[in-house]
Design an enzyme around this catalytic site. Structure first.
Site, PDB file in Angstrom:
ATOM      1  N   ARG A 195      14.909 -17.460  -7.268  1.00 31.36           N
ATOM      2  CA  ARG A 195      15.002 -18.417  -8.363  1.00 31.36           C
ATOM      3  C   ARG A 195      14.396 -17.859  -9.643  1.00 31.36           C
ATOM      4  O   ARG A 195      14.965 -17.970 -10.729  1.00 31.36           O
ATOM      5  CB  ARG A 195      14.258 -19.692  -7.931  1.00 31.36           C
ATOM      6  CG  ARG A 195      14.796 -20.973  -8.495  1.00 31.36           C
ATOM      7  CD  ARG A 195      16.273 -21.118  -8.310  1.00 31.36           C
ATOM      8  NE  ARG A 195      16.688 -21.177  -6.923  1.00 31.36           N
ATOM      9  CZ  ARG A 195      16.491 -22.220  -6.119  1.00 31.36           C
ATOM     10  NH1 ARG A 195      15.864 -23.283  -6.544  1.00 31.36           N
ATOM     11  NH2 ARG A 195      16.912 -22.206  -4.886  1.00 31.36           N
ATOM     12  N   THR A 196      13.246 -17.217  -9.494  1.00 28.71           N
ATOM     13  CA  THR A 196      12.565 -16.670 -10.669  1.00 28.71           C
ATOM     14  C   THR A 196      13.429 -15.606 -11.340  1.00 28.71           C
ATOM     15  O   THR A 196      13.548 -15.568 -12.562  1.00 28.71           O
ATOM     16  CB  THR A 196      11.207 -16.065 -10.264  1.00 28.71           C
ATOM     17  OG1 THR A 196      10.446 -17.091  -9.638  1.00 28.71           O
ATOM     18  CG2 THR A 196      10.449 -15.523 -11.451  1.00 28.71           C
TER      19      THR A 196
ATOM     20  N   LYS B  75      13.737   5.127   0.224  1.00 27.87           N
ATOM     21  CA  LYS B  75      13.748   6.582   0.488  1.00 27.87           C
ATOM     22  C   LYS B  75      12.348   7.156   0.333  1.00 27.87           C
ATOM     23  O   LYS B  75      12.177   8.372   0.250  1.00 27.87           O
ATOM     24  CB  LYS B  75      14.681   7.290  -0.500  1.00 27.87           C
ATOM     25  CG  LYS B  75      16.129   6.842  -0.409  1.00 27.87           C
ATOM     26  CD  LYS B  75      16.963   7.610  -1.414  1.00 27.87           C
ATOM     27  CE  LYS B  75      18.359   7.041  -1.525  1.00 27.87           C
ATOM     28  NZ  LYS B  75      19.042   7.489  -2.739  1.00 27.87           N
TER      29      LYS B  75
ATOM     30  N   ARG C  86       9.106  -8.362  -9.523  1.00 31.09           N
ATOM     31  CA  ARG C  86       8.815  -9.348  -8.487  1.00 31.09           C
ATOM     32  C   ARG C  86       8.759  -8.564  -7.189  1.00 31.09           C
ATOM     33  O   ARG C  86       9.780  -8.038  -6.725  1.00 31.09           O
ATOM     34  CB  ARG C  86       9.919 -10.388  -8.468  1.00 31.09           C
ATOM     35  CG  ARG C  86       9.615 -11.576  -7.609  1.00 31.09           C
ATOM     36  CD  ARG C  86      10.674 -12.616  -7.787  1.00 31.09           C
ATOM     37  NE  ARG C  86      10.685 -13.561  -6.721  1.00 31.09           N
ATOM     38  CZ  ARG C  86      10.004 -14.699  -6.751  1.00 31.09           C
ATOM     39  NH1 ARG C  86       9.288 -15.037  -7.796  1.00 31.09           N
ATOM     40  NH2 ARG C  86      10.065 -15.521  -5.744  1.00 31.09           N
TER      41      ARG C  86
ATOM     42  N   HIS D 297       1.499 -15.650  -9.822  1.00 33.85           N
ATOM     43  CA  HIS D 297       2.839 -15.924 -10.341  1.00 33.85           C
ATOM     44  C   HIS D 297       2.643 -16.474 -11.760  1.00 33.85           C
ATOM     45  O   HIS D 297       2.867 -17.655 -12.023  1.00 33.85           O
ATOM     46  CB  HIS D 297       3.543 -16.932  -9.432  1.00 33.85           C
ATOM     47  CG  HIS D 297       5.024 -16.985  -9.606  1.00 33.85           C
ATOM     48  ND1 HIS D 297       5.665 -16.446 -10.691  1.00 33.85           N
ATOM     49  CD2 HIS D 297       5.989 -17.536  -8.823  1.00 33.85           C
ATOM     50  CE1 HIS D 297       6.972 -16.657 -10.557  1.00 33.85           C
ATOM     51  NE2 HIS D 297       7.186 -17.313  -9.438  1.00 33.85           N
TER      52      HIS D 297
HETATM   53  C1  NCD Z   1       7.580 -19.838  -5.853  1.00 33.61           C
HETATM   54  C2  NCD Z   1       7.179 -18.404  -5.604  1.00 33.61           C
HETATM   55  O1  NCD Z   1       8.007 -17.529  -5.643  1.00 33.61           O
HETATM   56  O2  NCD Z   1       6.001 -18.204  -5.381  1.00 33.61           O
HETATM   57  N1  NCD Z   1       8.937 -19.992  -6.219  1.00 33.61           N
HETATM   58  C3  NCD Z   1       9.392 -19.725  -7.451  1.00 33.61           C
HETATM   59  O3  NCD Z   1       8.701 -19.283  -8.323  1.00 33.61           O
HETATM   60  N2  NCD Z   1      10.670 -20.047  -7.694  1.00 33.61           N
HETATM   61  C4  NCD Z   1       7.229 -20.725  -4.739  1.00 33.61           C
HETATM   62  C5  NCD Z   1       7.920 -20.556  -3.426  1.00 33.61           C
HETATM   63  O4  NCD Z   1       8.601 -19.556  -3.167  1.00 33.61           O
HETATM   64  O5  NCD Z   1       7.771 -21.456  -2.588  1.00 33.61           O
END
Ligand code: NCD
Length: 258
Positions: free
Chosen positions: A8-9, A36, A57, A85
């Site tokens: 999602r991020t 690798k 990420r 985060h």
């Molecule tokens: C969160 C994460 O990645 O820490 N999600 C996100 O930012 N979309 C929380 C989660 O994965 O539950």
């Protein structure tokens, strides 16, 4: 640019970059040269040749520190292991301000997996700068990490800690911040099953909440916020996602165009 996309991020950063008129190159961990045996510093140096900024990420807790050390272009931490985060924390802060007008004087209750919920760790850090009170509600095995908790104690913000989301705590809260119990963070499925449905916010819960309270969630959600809550105006989690797009646009603009 990302280094662990399909989340999602990453989608949010991708959309933000496109809205700013830029482009992204997504590099999934699974297909990258890491497989690798390439070190993270070499991957980061390589990505920096392709783009003007890196959104990283990554599953390792120390990944952001390594990237920041070796990257010649700005690095935005899009989530490092179970640790932080920070961009989610900015958008969470923005959400509270948009919805409540201010943070000062608010009571914020964190519910669920506070141990692995890195969004909570990062938000707590930002909350130190505000006059807020905090309640922590989680299973004992998923309590907030010591260092994060200690800061809340030092600032005098931590009001209560418990293992149950009581009607009394709900009634006092201006923000109910729910987190997913993250299956992928558990050493075994058994341990996950034990706690997975512990804290569920549903219409019944909302009956005790203030009219002005908001329910937040970083998403994706599982069982912890029932779908029936989506139709309650106090459910702020989808608005929160939208605010996230704007916050990430602002962050990208800040590092790219300054
Ligand atoms: C969160 C994460 O990645 O820490 N999600 C996100 O930012 N979309 C929380 C989660 O994965 O539950």
């Amino acid at each position: 640019m990302f280094y662990e996309p399909s989340t999602r991020t990453s989608a949010s950063f991708d959309a933000a970059m496109q809205r700013l008129g830029g482009r992204t190159v997504a590099i999934p961990v699974a297909h990258s040269s890491t497989q690798k045996g390439e070190t993270l510093q070499d991957t980061v140096r390589t990505l920096a040749c392709y783009g003007d900024a890196i959104v990283l990420r990554h599953p390792d807790n120390d990944s952001a520190d390594i990237a920041a050390k070796y990257s010649p272009v700005p690095v935005i931490n899009g989530g490092n292991g179970t640790r932080e985060h920070p961009t989610q924390a900015f958008l969470d802060l923005f959400t509270i301000r948009e919805e409540h007008g201010t943070l000062n004087g608010l009571v914020i209750t964190f519910v669920g997996d506070l141990k692995y919920g890195r969004t909570v760790h990062s938000l707590c850090k930002l909350l130190e700068h505000y006059n807020v009170q905090v309640h922590l509600v989680s299973p004992t095995s998923l309590a907030l990490p010591k260092d994060v908790r200690q800061k809340l104690v030092a600032t005098g913000q931590l009001i209560s800690e418990g293992t149950e989301l009581t009607a009394e705590i709900v009634a006092k809260s201006d923000v109910l911040y729910c987190t997913r119990v993250q299956k992928e963070r558990f050493p075994s499925l058994d341990e996950y099953d034990k706690v997975k449905d512990t804290f569920i916010v549903n219409s019944e819960t909302m009956r005790n909440a203030k009219k002005t309270a908001i329910v937040m969630h970083p998403l994706p959600r599982n069982m912890e916020v029932s779908e029936e809550v989506d139709f309650d105006g106090r459910a702020a989690y989808f608005r929160q996602m939208r605010y996230g797009l704007f916050c990430r646009m602002a962050l990208l603009a800040l590092v790219l165009y300054n």
